[in-house]
Design a protein around this motif. Sequence first.
Motif, PDB file in Angstrom:
ATOM      1  N   GLY A  60       0.824  -1.204   0.000  1.00 23.76           N
ATOM      2  CA  GLY A  60       0.000   0.000   0.000  1.00 23.76           C
ATOM      3  C   GLY A  60       0.858   1.253   0.000  1.00 23.76           C
ATOM      4  N   THR A  61       1.985   1.189   0.677  1.00 26.78           N
ATOM      5  CA  THR A  61       2.897   2.344   0.706  1.00 26.78           C
ATOM      6  C   THR A  61       3.392   2.641  -0.709  1.00 26.78           C
ATOM      7  OG1 THR A  61       3.610   1.526   2.869  1.00 26.78           O
ATOM      8  CG2 THR A  61       4.933   3.278   1.886  1.00 26.78           C
ATOM      9  N   LEU A  64       0.698   4.348  -2.875  1.00 27.33           N
ATOM     10  CA  LEU A  64       0.597   5.796  -2.653  1.00 27.33           C
ATOM     11  C   LEU A  64       1.789   6.529  -3.272  1.00 27.33           C
ATOM     12  CD1 LEU A  64      -0.480   5.586   1.097  1.00 27.33           C
ATOM     13  CD2 LEU A  64      -1.830   6.727  -0.669  1.00 27.33           C
ATOM     14  N   SER A  85      -3.726   8.405  11.028  1.00 26.70           N
ATOM     15  CA  SER A  85      -3.592   7.329  10.046  1.00 26.70           C
ATOM     16  C   SER A  85      -2.337   6.558  10.395  1.00 26.70           C
ATOM     17  CB  SER A  85      -3.462   7.914   8.635  1.00 26.70           C
ATOM     18  OG  SER A  85      -3.366   6.884   7.661  1.00 26.70           O
ATOM     19  N   PHE A  86      -2.112   5.461   9.662  1.00 30.22           N
ATOM     20  CA  PHE A  86      -0.817   4.788   9.754  1.00 30.22           C
ATOM     21  C   PHE A  86       0.220   5.693   9.081  1.00 30.22           C
ATOM     22  CE2 PHE A  86       2.173   1.442   8.092  1.00 30.22           C
ATOM     23  CZ  PHE A  86       2.736   1.177   9.329  1.00 30.22           C
ATOM     24  N   ALA A  88       2.407   5.408   6.991  1.00 28.21           N
ATOM     25  CA  ALA A  88       2.687   5.239   5.561  1.00 28.21           C
ATOM     26  C   ALA A  88       2.039   6.319   4.697  1.00 28.21           C
ATOM     27  CB  ALA A  88       2.208   3.861   5.105  1.00 28.21           C
ATOM     28  N   THR A  89       0.881   6.825   5.125  1.00 26.56           N
ATOM     29  CA  THR A  89       0.198   7.845   4.326  1.00 26.56           C
ATOM     30  C   THR A  89       1.104   9.061   4.135  1.00 26.56           C
ATOM     31  OG1 THR A  89      -1.837   7.120   5.444  1.00 26.56           O
ATOM     32  CG2 THR A  89      -1.979   9.129   4.124  1.00 26.56           C
ATOM     33  N   VAL A 131      -8.058   9.711   4.048  1.00 27.39           N
ATOM     34  CA  VAL A 131      -7.898   8.302   4.448  1.00 27.39           C
ATOM     35  C   VAL A 131      -9.277   7.773   4.853  1.00 27.39           C
ATOM     36  CG1 VAL A 131      -6.766   6.721   6.070  1.00 27.39           C
ATOM     37  CG2 VAL A 131      -5.558   8.774   5.280  1.00 27.39           C
ATOM     38  N   ASP A 157      -6.648   7.178   0.150  1.00 20.41           N
ATOM     39  CA  ASP A 157      -5.950   6.108   0.872  1.00 20.41           C
ATOM     40  C   ASP A 157      -7.043   5.140   1.330  1.00 20.41           C
ATOM     41  OD1 ASP A 157      -4.743   4.380   2.643  1.00 20.41           O
ATOM     42  OD2 ASP A 157      -3.334   5.876   3.394  1.00 20.41           O
ATOM     43  N   ALA A 159      -6.528   1.939   2.026  1.00 19.98           N
ATOM     44  CA  ALA A 159      -5.839   0.763   2.574  1.00 19.98           C
ATOM     45  C   ALA A 159      -6.692   0.008   3.585  1.00 19.98           C
ATOM     46  CB  ALA A 159      -4.522   1.188   3.221  1.00 19.98           C
ATOM     47  N   GLN A 160      -7.652   0.716   4.222  1.00 24.24           N
ATOM     48  CA  GLN A 160      -8.486   0.073   5.243  1.00 24.24           C
ATOM     49  C   GLN A 160      -9.933  -0.050   4.773  1.00 24.24           C
ATOM     50  OE1 GLN A 160      -8.000   2.066   9.019  1.00 24.24           O
ATOM     51  NE2 GLN A 160      -5.758   1.963   8.940  1.00 24.24           N
ATOM     52  N   SER A 181      -3.966  -1.431   0.336  1.00 23.17           N
ATOM     53  CA  SER A 181      -2.948  -2.327   0.899  1.00 23.17           C
ATOM     54  C   SER A 181      -3.577  -3.711   1.036  1.00 23.17           C
ATOM     55  CB  SER A 181      -2.543  -1.829   2.293  1.00 23.17           C
ATOM     56  OG  SER A 181      -1.884  -2.863   3.013  1.00 23.17           O
ATOM     57  N   TYR A 183      -1.945  -5.924   3.024  1.00 24.39           N
ATOM     58  CA  TYR A 183      -1.281  -6.444   4.222  1.00 24.39           C
ATOM     59  C   TYR A 183      -2.223  -7.500   4.836  1.00 24.39           C
ATOM     60  CZ  TYR A 183       0.973  -6.417   8.785  1.00 24.39           C
ATOM     61  OH  TYR A 183       1.613  -6.797   9.924  1.00 24.39           O
ATOM     62  N   LYS A 186      -5.637  -6.852   6.587  1.00 23.87           N
ATOM     63  CA  LYS A 186      -6.675  -6.003   5.976  1.00 23.87           C
ATOM     64  C   LYS A 186      -7.929  -6.829   5.647  1.00 23.87           C
ATOM     65  CE  LYS A 186      -3.913  -2.430   5.799  1.00 23.87           C
ATOM     66  NZ  LYS A 186      -3.761  -1.672   7.039  1.00 23.87           N
ATOM     67  N   GLY A 194       1.300  -6.801  -0.322  1.00 26.23           N
ATOM     68  CA  GLY A 194       0.722  -6.462  -1.622  1.00 26.23           C
ATOM     69  C   GLY A 194      -0.004  -5.139  -1.552  1.00 26.23           C
ATOM     70  N   TYR A 311      -4.322   5.233  16.394  1.00 22.60           N
ATOM     71  CA  TYR A 311      -2.872   5.046  16.541  1.00 22.60           C
ATOM     72  C   TYR A 311      -2.478   5.845  17.763  1.00 22.60           C
ATOM     73  CZ  TYR A 311      -3.410   3.063  11.984  1.00 22.60           C
ATOM     74  OH  TYR A 311      -3.829   2.259  10.954  1.00 22.60           O
TER      75      TYR A 311
END
Length: 372
Positions: A60-61, A64, A85-86, A88-89, A131, A157, A159-160, A181, A183, A186, A194, A311
């Motif tokens: 996912g990183t 982006l 967010s995580f 990575a964003t 996100v 984003d 990813a989630q 993502s 991961y 997810k 991936g 987080y």
Amino acid sequence: MIVPFLDLQAHHAPLKEDILAAIGDVLDSGIFAGGPCVGKFEQEFATYCETEHALGVKSGTDALWLTMLALGIGPGDEVITVPMSFIATAEAISLTGARPVFVDVDPETYTLDPSALEGALTPRTKAIIPVHLFGQAADMGPILAFAEAHRLYVIEDAAQAHGATYQGKKAGSLGHAGCFSFYPAKNLGAIGEGGAITTDDAELVHKISALRDHGQTRKNSHSLLGWNSRMDGIQAAVLSLKLKQLDLDNAKRRHHAAQYDKAFTQVPAVIAPVNKRGDGHVYHIYAIQTPNRDGLIEFFNCRGIGYGLHYPKPIHLQEAYQHLGYKRGSLPVSEYCADHLISLPMFAGIRREQIHHVTETVADLVESRLIA
Ligand SMILES: Cc1ncc(COP(=O)(O)O)c(C=O)c1O
């Protein structure tokens, strides 16, 4: 009773034979980096996300980062995003050489507060990355209107948020591009790493296709400097399999969330998630607000209940971002969330009695007067 935060073994157990057969097929084909399984998954995922194209990448990183590179974002540019967010964003923005500019989140949905965009806009702003946090789409209507008025790209984003919707449209199909993502944890997870980009922009696809493969446009012809971010064939084969059950898994998550919601209406000290998207929420995470998070963690530890913190330190207060000059108090809603949210066990296969054990434990903490 043990209630894990996430149970990937149980999730994969009924799929094990099919997964092993899919891996066997890739092994027999002898094509592991990119190849037909990746192409097949890309088509299926584009169809699922209701976009013209999907491109598989390593994470996912990378999704982006490569999207921003392909859009020409780099040093001297600014990209608006959220600190809730995580990392990575923001990291993907920084990796392009651009500067992340943080805006606060809405106190109910924890997603980008569109009313904060005006204050963050400068002549250097090139894009916005909302996100879709915890499986709930950000408020895309006003975000897209703002972006159009100021000629900015919107990169979701997602990813989630595999399968999430906003006003009937799929996450990943709303902005210029969507970044996912896969991961393992997810809603649609690989059995390794991936990621994918979804878009209707053929030119963007052309550029990312080159960037993910060392800048190659033809064999041995490198028209630009790229990277190795080819999706792994085994991951693609497994993702194709798991995509078939994503909607069912998301429906189960919504059902579990409704069970939690119902129990917490009896516990006023707990603030349950606010769902503004109805069936469009895919509950990647179910996080509650509690005034005594440490007390609840102690109870959870004693009673065999897993939890997550998403987080505990917002990105703008991370050491890696001190050079940007944000201080505690700069983005109060995100900071409040970081201090008060705790994520409860949530996965498609969680059992009713496991949810009951979690909600009873929260209620017991309240009864013990450890939270008011
Ligand atoms: C919101 C968000 N953005 C980006 C990423 C990065 O994805 P990956 O871990 O696949 O690089 C994640 C993954 O955890 C995420 O949750």
